[in-house]
Design a protein around this motif. Sequence first.
Motif, short mmCIF file in Angstrom:
data_model
loop_
_atom_site.label_atom_id
_atom_site.label_comp_id
_atom_site.label_asym_id
_atom_site.label_seq_id
_atom_site.Cartn_x
_atom_site.Cartn_y
_atom_site.Cartn_z
N HIS A 162 6.48 15.85 -7.14
CA HIS A 162 7.86 15.63 -6.71
C HIS A 162 8.05 14.14 -6.47
N LYS A 163 9.20 13.63 -6.78
CA LYS A 163 9.50 12.23 -6.51
C LYS A 163 10.08 12.07 -5.12
N ALA A 164 9.91 10.87 -4.56
CA ALA A 164 10.54 10.56 -3.28
C ALA A 164 12.05 10.64 -3.43
N THR A 165 12.75 10.97 -2.36
CA THR A 165 14.21 11.05 -2.40
C THR A 165 14.81 9.72 -2.82
N ASN A 166 14.26 8.64 -2.27
CA ASN A 166 14.74 7.30 -2.62
C ASN A 166 13.67 6.28 -2.24
N THR A 167 13.49 5.27 -3.10
CA THR A 167 12.52 4.20 -2.83
C THR A 167 13.20 2.85 -2.94
N SER A 168 13.04 2.04 -1.89
CA SER A 168 13.60 0.69 -1.88
C SER A 168 12.46 -0.31 -1.99
N LEU A 169 12.64 -1.31 -2.86
CA LEU A 169 11.63 -2.34 -3.06
C LEU A 169 12.14 -3.69 -2.55
N THR A 227 14.05 11.51 10.98
CA THR A 227 13.59 12.30 12.12
C THR A 227 12.06 12.19 12.25
N TYR A 228 11.45 11.47 11.31
CA TYR A 228 10.00 11.24 11.34
C TYR A 228 9.72 9.95 10.58
N ILE A 229 8.85 9.11 11.12
CA ILE A 229 8.55 7.82 10.48
C ILE A 229 7.05 7.70 10.21
N LEU A 230 6.71 7.23 9.02
CA LEU A 230 5.34 6.89 8.67
C LEU A 230 5.28 5.40 8.36
N ILE A 231 4.20 4.78 8.77
CA ILE A 231 4.01 3.34 8.56
C ILE A 231 2.63 3.13 7.94
N CYS A 232 2.57 2.26 6.95
CA CYS A 232 1.28 1.77 6.47
C CYS A 232 1.40 0.26 6.37
N MET A 253 0.82 -1.21 0.00
CA MET A 253 0.00 0.00 0.00
C MET A 253 0.86 1.27 0.00
N VAL A 254 2.09 1.13 0.47
CA VAL A 254 3.01 2.27 0.50
C VAL A 254 3.32 2.76 -0.91
N GLU A 255 3.24 1.87 -1.88
CA GLU A 255 3.58 2.24 -3.26
C GLU A 255 2.71 3.40 -3.76
N GLY A 256 1.41 3.25 -3.61
CA GLY A 256 0.51 4.32 -4.05
C GLY A 256 0.58 5.54 -3.17
N LEU A 257 0.64 5.32 -1.87
CA LEU A 257 0.68 6.44 -0.93
C LEU A 257 1.94 7.27 -1.07
N SER A 258 3.08 6.61 -1.27
CA SER A 258 4.35 7.34 -1.31
C SER A 258 4.46 8.21 -2.56
N ARG A 259 3.77 7.83 -3.63
CA ARG A 259 3.77 8.68 -4.83
C ARG A 259 3.21 10.06 -4.49
N ARG A 260 2.12 10.07 -3.75
CA ARG A 260 1.51 11.36 -3.36
C ARG A 260 2.30 12.02 -2.23
N LEU A 261 2.82 11.22 -1.30
CA LEU A 261 3.60 11.79 -0.21
C LEU A 261 4.85 12.47 -0.73
N GLY A 262 5.39 11.96 -1.84
CA GLY A 262 6.53 12.62 -2.46
C GLY A 262 6.22 14.06 -2.84
N VAL A 290 10.31 2.59 1.86
CA VAL A 290 10.70 1.18 1.81
C VAL A 290 9.42 0.36 1.68
N ILE A 291 9.24 -0.25 0.50
CA ILE A 291 8.05 -1.04 0.22
C ILE A 291 8.41 -2.52 0.26
N TRP A 292 7.91 -3.19 1.27
CA TRP A 292 8.17 -4.63 1.41
C TRP A 292 6.88 -5.34 1.04
N TYR A 293 6.83 -5.82 -0.21
CA TYR A 293 5.61 -6.44 -0.73
C TYR A 293 5.21 -7.66 0.12
#
Length: 250
Positions: A235-242, A122-127, A74-83, A96-99
Motif C-alpha cells: 500500500h502507498k502512503a496517503t501522501n508524502t511531502s519532500l 492522531t498519532y505521530i512517528l519520528i525518525c 531515513m523516513v524515505e525507506g521506512l515510510s515505504r514499508r509503513l505504508g 514528511v521527509i526533510w532531507y
Amino acid sequence: MYAQIKSLLLMAVVLAAIIAYAFSPKEITLGSYTIRKITLTSIFLSTKEPLKEHKKKSKTIHRNQTILFIGDSMVEGLSRRLGDYAGENGHKLYSVIWYSSSTERWGTTHTLEHYIAKYKPTYILICLGSNELFINDLANRAQYVSEMVKKIGDIPFVWISPSDWNGDTGINDIIKERVGAGHFFDSRHLKLKRGSDHYHPTWEAAAYWMDTAAKFIASNECDNPLQLNSPKAHHKATNTSLLQPAFEGF
C-alpha cells in the motif's frame, strides 16, 4: 501418692479428649448451633493473606489513526514499508521527509506545527538523529528534542532512533531520556545492510527495520500501542511531502 494418682487421671482425661477430638467430624450440630472443628491448618490459612495476582495491565490499542511520520532521509525507506502497515490496518499515513534535517531544524522552526495543523494527526512517528550521530553539543540537542516533544503535546507518538553504523557520541541516549522509554524504539542493536553510499539502508533492510520497529509500536512496551498487524499486500502512503536540504522551515 494421692496427688500423683490425681495428676495421672487428669492427664488421661485430657489425652482421651484430644483423641476424641481428633476423630470427631469437621462440624457438629447441636440443635440450631453448628460447631466447626478448628485445626492448626485452618488457623494458619485464616491468618495468611490471600495471594495477589500481578498481571500486566493491557493498554488501549490505537486503531484507525491518522499517522504523521516525520524526520530525515531515513523516513524515505521506512515510510515505504509503513505504508503497507497503514493500508492493512485502516490508518491514513502522511509522511514528511526533510532531507539532511536534524533535531535543530525541527525544534527551532514551526515546521512540525505546520504539518500537525495541516494533517491533524492522531498519532505521530519520528525518525530523526542520523545526521547527529557524531555531534558534541549534546546539551543543545537535548533542548531541541524537548522542544519537539512540547510541539507534539498530547498526541501519542513514538521516536524511532537512528540506526548507527559506527556508534554515536550520545544522541540516542539524549533522545531516549527526553521522550521516555515508552516512546522510544532503540534501533542501535540492528545490523542493517547499507546501500552504495554506506549510509542509507537498502530497501529490504529499511523494510526489516520498520518491521522490527512495528513490533515495539504495537506492543505493551509502547506507552500508546498502535495496531500494526502484518501487511499482506503493498500500500502507498496517503501522501508524502519532500523537503530539500535548503528548505529553512516554516
